[in-house]
Design a protein around this motif. Structure first.
Motif, PDB file in Angstrom:
ATOM      1  N   ALA A 163     -29.717 -63.981  29.208  1.00 22.26           N
ATOM      2  CA  ALA A 163     -29.777 -64.920  28.088  1.00 22.26           C
ATOM      3  C   ALA A 163     -31.059 -64.764  27.268  1.00 22.26           C
ATOM      4  CB  ALA A 163     -29.623 -66.356  28.584  1.00 22.26           C
ATOM      5  N   ALA A 164     -32.191 -64.631  27.935  1.00 19.87           N
ATOM      6  CA  ALA A 164     -33.462 -64.532  27.206  1.00 19.87           C
ATOM      7  C   ALA A 164     -33.519 -63.242  26.382  1.00 19.87           C
ATOM      8  CB  ALA A 164     -34.631 -64.605  28.181  1.00 19.87           C
ATOM      9  N   ALA A 165     -33.130 -62.129  26.996  1.00 17.68           N
ATOM     10  CA  ALA A 165     -33.139 -60.852  26.281  1.00 17.68           C
ATOM     11  C   ALA A 165     -32.133 -60.859  25.134  1.00 17.68           C
ATOM     12  CB  ALA A 165     -32.846 -59.703  27.250  1.00 17.68           C
ATOM     13  N   LEU A 166     -30.989 -61.459  25.383  1.00 14.13           N
ATOM     14  CA  LEU A 166     -29.963 -61.541  24.344  1.00 14.13           C
ATOM     15  C   LEU A 166     -30.448 -62.403  23.173  1.00 14.13           C
ATOM     16  CD1 LEU A 166     -27.090 -60.616  23.690  1.00 14.13           C
ATOM     17  CD2 LEU A 166     -26.252 -62.676  24.805  1.00 14.13           C
ATOM     18  N   GLY A 167     -31.106 -63.502  23.476  1.00 15.89           N
ATOM     19  CA  GLY A 167     -31.657 -64.361  22.432  1.00 15.89           C
ATOM     20  C   GLY A 167     -32.673 -63.629  21.570  1.00 15.89           C
ATOM     21  N   ARG A 168     -33.550 -62.844  22.204  1.00 22.32           N
ATOM     22  CA  ARG A 168     -34.555 -62.072  21.448  1.00 22.32           C
ATOM     23  C   ARG A 168     -33.883 -61.022  20.561  1.00 22.32           C
ATOM     24  NH1 ARG A 168     -37.082 -62.456  26.436  1.00 22.32           N
ATOM     25  NH2 ARG A 168     -36.434 -60.361  27.033  1.00 22.32           N
ATOM     26  N   ARG A 169     -32.893 -60.368  21.109  1.00 29.15           N
ATOM     27  CA  ARG A 169     -32.197 -59.319  20.347  1.00 29.15           C
ATOM     28  C   ARG A 169     -31.435 -59.912  19.159  1.00 29.15           C
ATOM     29  NH1 ARG A 169     -28.062 -54.956  22.640  1.00 29.15           N
ATOM     30  NH2 ARG A 169     -27.978 -53.666  20.787  1.00 29.15           N
ATOM     31  N   VAL A 170     -30.796 -61.059  19.364  1.00 31.27           N
ATOM     32  CA  VAL A 170     -30.102 -61.736  18.264  1.00 31.27           C
ATOM     33  C   VAL A 170     -31.103 -62.090  17.180  1.00 31.27           C
ATOM     34  CG1 VAL A 170     -28.944 -63.880  17.597  1.00 31.27           C
ATOM     35  CG2 VAL A 170     -28.133 -62.598  19.579  1.00 31.27           C
ATOM     36  N   ALA A 171     -32.254 -62.635  17.561  1.00 31.06           N
ATOM     37  CA  ALA A 171     -33.268 -63.014  16.582  1.00 31.06           C
ATOM     38  C   ALA A 171     -33.727 -61.818  15.774  1.00 31.06           C
ATOM     39  CB  ALA A 171     -34.453 -63.687  17.283  1.00 31.06           C
ATOM     40  N   GLU A 172     -33.919 -60.679  16.441  1.00 29.57           N
ATOM     41  CA  GLU A 172     -34.342 -59.454  15.735  1.00 29.57           C
ATOM     42  C   GLU A 172     -33.311 -59.022  14.713  1.00 29.57           C
ATOM     43  OE1 GLU A 172     -34.915 -56.265  18.481  1.00 29.57           O
ATOM     44  OE2 GLU A 172     -36.438 -57.347  19.632  1.00 29.57           O
ATOM     45  N   LEU A 173     -32.056 -58.995  15.125  1.00 32.77           N
ATOM     46  CA  LEU A 173     -31.006 -58.467  14.260  1.00 32.77           C
ATOM     47  C   LEU A 173     -30.566 -59.453  13.183  1.00 32.77           C
ATOM     48  CD1 LEU A 173     -28.822 -56.666  16.938  1.00 32.77           C
ATOM     49  CD2 LEU A 173     -30.189 -55.594  15.149  1.00 32.77           C
ATOM     50  N   ALA A 174     -30.393 -60.698  13.537  1.00 32.60           N
ATOM     51  CA  ALA A 174     -29.851 -61.681  12.611  1.00 32.60           C
ATOM     52  C   ALA A 174     -30.845 -62.098  11.543  1.00 32.60           C
ATOM     53  CB  ALA A 174     -29.352 -62.904  13.368  1.00 32.60           C
ATOM     54  N   LEU A 175     -32.129 -61.897  11.802  1.00 31.86           N
ATOM     55  CA  LEU A 175     -33.141 -62.323  10.829  1.00 31.86           C
ATOM     56  C   LEU A 175     -33.630 -61.198   9.947  1.00 31.86           C
ATOM     57  CD1 LEU A 175     -35.191 -64.713  13.111  1.00 31.86           C
ATOM     58  CD2 LEU A 175     -33.466 -65.304  11.423  1.00 31.86           C
ATOM     59  N   LYS A 176     -33.041 -60.010  10.057  1.00 31.04           N
ATOM     60  CA  LYS A 176     -33.450 -58.870   9.214  1.00 31.04           C
ATOM     61  C   LYS A 176     -33.150 -59.138   7.771  1.00 31.04           C
ATOM     62  CE  LYS A 176     -33.420 -54.962  12.327  1.00 31.04           C
ATOM     63  NZ  LYS A 176     -32.841 -53.696  12.644  1.00 31.04           N
TER      64      LYS A 176
END
Length: 160
Positions: A147-160
């Motif tokens: 969950a934590a890694a997935l949350g970080r990855r979503v933040a990276e991609l979705a906020l581009k």
């Protein structure tokens, strides 16, 4: 009515009778109706992997995004432009779907497409999303989801 017109009328009637007889022979006596298909509800909506990812997304993201499952590309991409045939563009992606789409709550816009890798990459999905500007996250379901890694990855991609 002269004989020429009468002859044409008789010939037309004869053609209609022949066509009608042929239709009855091949289609039966009932009128041509659309076939009624039978459907039943699926026993489960998500595969085990999809449900695991969904639960992990909910844990990782909380209420930050709306999470939609099994979304057709036609629901998240605009394919109508002056420079292409909308029908052809729609047909190109008609049978493609994303396993999940994250939608921003504030603006109601798709922010990230997610695909679970179940085999070879779908290059159409990759190319179309890249061209559209909608980020794509491809996940390998064999490694599990953190969950934590997935949350970080979503933040990276979705906020581009």
């Amino acid at each position: 009515m002269n004989l020429t017109n009468l002859g044409i009328a008789v010939l037309g009637l004869f053609v209609v009778l022949i066509v009608s007889a042929l239709l009855r022979t091949y289609l039966g006596d009932s009128p041509v109706l659309p076939k009624r298909y039978k459907y039943s509800a699926k026993k489960v909506f998500f595969t085990r992997e999809e449900r695991t990812l969904y639960d992990t997304l909910v844990t990782a993201l909380g209420t930050s995004y709306l999470i939609f499952a099994r979304v057709p590309l036609t629901a998240v991409l605009d394919y109508t432009t002056e420079r292409q045939s909308a029908d052809a563009a729609k047909k190109h992606i008609a049978d493609k779907r994303l396993d999940f789409v994250l939608v921003g709550k504030a603006d109601n816009a798709p922010k990230l497409g997610i695909v679970l890798e179940k085999g070879p990459h779908d290059e159409v999905i990759e190319d179309v999303l890249k061209d559209s500007g909608l980020p794509l996250m491809q996940l390998d379901n064999r490694t599990g989801f953190d969950a934590a890694a997935l949350g970080r990855r979503v933040a990276e991609l979705a906020l581009k």
